[in-house]
Motif scaffolding. Structure first.
Motif: not given
Length: 743
Positions: A516-542
């Motif tokens: 979370l400290e070194k993440h890159t924000f990718v985008g909000i997937v679903d506002m109602h379920q509070c889901l977003s995508l972030i990137q760290h290094a070569t991995k993508l996290y929901l």
């Protein structure tokens, strides 16, 4: 049924008589407050030598100072007439009246150092003043002169000696076996002694310091008498620290940015003049332990508030767990300093402490930021020079020609010129080629998820994006959101709050916190379920940004306890009205044994009773007539959904344990964090309705991307519990390349 008769209870004991302690007991108790270990005894002796104007100090140690602790200086010495009372308590040459404390510029002033040492060790003093023809030797025990040998008098004896004073402390704590047994090994005690000597040697570069063990051929510390602070740091703490040192000076008359002018004027008017000088490491230096040399009016002291403020400056500059080296000398008007607050003078109090600490922290931060910017600029300029120079050489030498024998000569000259350019820039790092499966093709302008949706709707835009795209190294990507304003941890001495803060640190999951400290924000997937995508290094996290936000706001509340900013409500709504709205909307109230009006009265009365505490600690202001005037602001530029205000106030009644201080604070911050969680404005609506596209929905999304996630990167201590369901890895670039290779 018969019962056994109770035996009569014995009479309570009477009061014990009050006795006057013997003088020797009093003095040994007092000595224990001053002399904790050999290093503390040496500190007192060093300060006495410096007060005597010494320019050379030679220190000799045996068995970590427990067998022998000797210091020899070339100061002004001690008069023979003063030797009989030298080791008595409260005998000093620094004070004559209590008012002298307000003008004090010396280290010692109470006259307890030598007295305390004489009660727990064998003390010998050899001294010679400039006017004496020879030196005088005196031996002390329990604060008085004693014979150096059996059968002789206790009067000082004439002996050979140099100008100055030599003090020998032998068999420290010989008569207090418990204190002696509590000491560490001789090597650890000697390390503490070297630490004290090193700190005073840095602060007094004009004084020569030498420290060695008995029988050792070479000293462990040896500094010249004509050096600077930076040279002393290089000599004592190493070249690694010295080469990364930055230097700054600031005073009460220094004007920084306009934002700090008002604070500076307050300090100047109320506390008088002050000046600070700091030597501190840049972002290049990283250590596992912070080294802080803090001198206030030339006294080696400790200040937890100053230390926390300087640590906060480096929080956004150094990686997690990395700490700096800092030397800070602060000189304040003696009238504004109270030095008589600690037996060992380890702590001092002074006026306008917070304002002065803030000015110093800002100056250090300004120097660090300036150094980082200049470093980046020089590196980029050098790299550009290298590539442009080689390109021009190639154009000049190979333009419009076919390769011939002469061309080969030209090619060799090109290579020679390239090598010459490269050799002229030896400091440039070798840039390793990044493999394809560690890169991702994306747009140079914007890499958020929202920017990709218009591209999917038009083939023409897709081609345009593909042609303008570039390969970006995912392992070095950084967030482009606006910087988060510094949120400093408030000073709090409440045990309950300190335990809650410690629990947060203890539950930290280091890997998740790093993501979370070194993440890159990718985008909000679903506002109602509070889901977003972030990137760290070569991995993508929901991630569930709602769960993360709730924990973040809880920690921000604890961090700013008692010093929270406010959101003013104008006009202030009625507390009773808000609670009534929440109770009417709450399901299951009918099953309670109390009626709705009784529940409302109970909650309102509880909050009105606790309103002073809520205002002082949580900035939740409720006036006497029952109107809510202000709410706590946990994060600047982040406004909570005020539609949840009635629910928040209603839950403060039954969900908070008001009988336990720790539970009370914990419950209130949990409810406050729940109030701040960014949730959809219409919970029952479909995820694809226009809620996300209207002005309010866009404002919430902007706050999540540009305020919430940058704050997570800087302040969030991620607990392990988030890994259960709120953070999930959904993609890994090297694994995707393996799939494509099979196809």
């Amino acid at each position: 049924m018969t019962t056994r008769p109770r035996s009569p209870s014995p009479d309570p004991p009477g009061p014990l008589p009050i006795r006057r302690l013997q003088e020797c007991v009093i003095n040994r108790i007092a000595a224990g407050e001053i002399i904790h270990r050999p290093a503390s005894a040496l500190k007192e002796l060093i300060e006495n030598s410096l007060d005597a104007g010494a320019t050379s100090l030679r220190i000799t140690i045996k068995d970590g100072g427990m067998k022998l602790l000797q210091i020899q200086d070339n100061g002004c010495g001690i008069r023979k007439d003063d030797l009989p009372i030298l080791a008595e308590r409260f005998t000093t040459s620094k004070l004559s009246a209590f008012s002298d404390l307000s003008r004090l510029t010396t280290y010692g002033f109470r006259g307890e150092a030598l007295a305390s040492i004489s009660y727990v060790a064998h003390l010998t003093v050899i001294t010679k003043t400039k006017s004496d023809t020879h030196a005088w030797k005196a031996t002390y025990a329990d604060g008085a002169l004693v014979p150096s040998k059996p059968g002789t008098t206790a009067d000082p004896k004439a002996c050979a000696g140099n100008e100055g004073t030599t003090i020998s402390v032998e068999n420290l704590f010989y008569n207090t076996p418990t204190r002696l047994a509590a000491l560490r090994s001789s090597s650890e005690e000697y390390a503490r002694i070297l630490d004290v000597v090193s700190k005073y040697a840095v602060h007094n570069p004009h004084v020569s310091f030498t420290c060695k063990k008995v029988g050792s051929p070479a000293p462990d510390i040896s500094t010249p008498s004509s050096s600077t602070v930076k040279q002393a740091i290089r000599l004592l703490y190493g070249q690694t620290i010295a080469k990364d040192l930055l230097h700054t000076k600031i005073s009460s008359t220094t004007r920084g940015s306009p934002a700090h002018d008002s604070a500076g004027s307050d300090v100047e008017e109320e506390a008088g003049s002050w000046m600070a000088e700091a030597h501190f490491t840049s972002a290049h230096y990283q250590a596992k332990k912070m080294v802080l040399l803090l001198f206030i009016n030339h006294r080696l002291v400790e200040s937890s508030r100053m230390k926390r403020a300087l640590e906060a400056v480096y929080t956004g500059i150094l990686p997690k767990g990395a700490l700096p080296f800092i030397y800070l000398s602060l000189q304040i008007d003696p009238r504004s300093v109270d030095v008589n607050v600690h037996p060992t003078k380890r702590e001092v109090h002074f006026l306008n402490e917070e304002a002065i600490i803030e000015r110093i922290s800002d100056a250090v931060q300004t120097a660090l930021v300036g150094q980082n910017q200049s470093r980046a600029f020089e590196y980029q300029a050098s790299k550009t020079l290298l590539t442009d120079g080689i390109t021009e050489l190639r154009k000049d030498k190979g333009k419009g020609k076919e390769r011939t024998t002469d061309d080969a000569g030209d090619a060799s000259s090109v290579n020679a010129s390239e090598n010459a350019i490269r050799s002229s820039l030896p400091s440039l790092p070798v840039v390793k080629k990044t493999l394809s499966h560690h890169k991702v093709r994306t747009s140079m302008q914007d890499r958020t998820l929202d920017s990709m949706f218009p591209v999917l709707n038009s083939a023409q835009q897709t081609d345009k994006a593909s042609s303008s795209g570039t390969a970006v190294d995912m392992t070095h990507s950084q967030s482009t959101s606006r910087p988060v304003k510094e949120i400093r941890e408030s000073v709090c001495y409440l045990t309950s709050v300190r335990q809650l803060r410690q629990a947060v640190i203890k539950g930290k999951h280091h890997r998740l916190s790093e993501i979370l400290e070194k993440h890159t924000f990718v985008g909000i997937v679903d506002m109602h379920q509070c889901l977003s995508l972030i990137q760290h290094a070569t991995k993508l996290y929901l991630v569930n940004h709602g769960a993360l936000a709730e924990e973040l706001f809880y920690q921000l509340g604890l961090r700013q306890f008692g010093n929270l900013s406010r959101i003013k409500l104008d006009p202030p709504p009625s507390l009773r009205t808000l609670v009534t709205i929440a109770i009417n909307a709450e399901q299951g109230v009918e099953r309670s044994r109390l009626s709705k009006p009784e529940i409302i009265n109970c909650i309102v009365e509880t909050l009105m009773e606790k309103r002073e505490m809520l205002n002082e600690y949580f900035s939740l202001s409720i006036c006497a007539n029952g109107n809510v005037q202000s709410l706590p602001l946990l994060l600047k530029d982040f406004t909570p959904n005020l539609d949840k205000l009635p629910l928040f106030l209603m839950r403060l009644g039954p969900q908070v344990n008001w009988t336990s201080e720790k539970d009370c604070f914990d419950n209130i911050f949990r409810e406050l964090a729940y109030f701040y969680v960014p949730e959809p404005l219409l919970p029952g609506s479909n995820a694809l309705t226009t809620t996300e596209d209207d002005a309010e929905g866009k404002a919430v999304k902007w706050q999540i991307q540009h305020v919430l996630f940058p704050a997570m990167a800087r302040y969030f201590v991620a607990p392990k519990s988030l890994l259960d369901r709120d953070v999930v890895q959904v993609a890994n670039l090297p694994d995707l390349y393996r799939v494509f290779e099979r196809c």
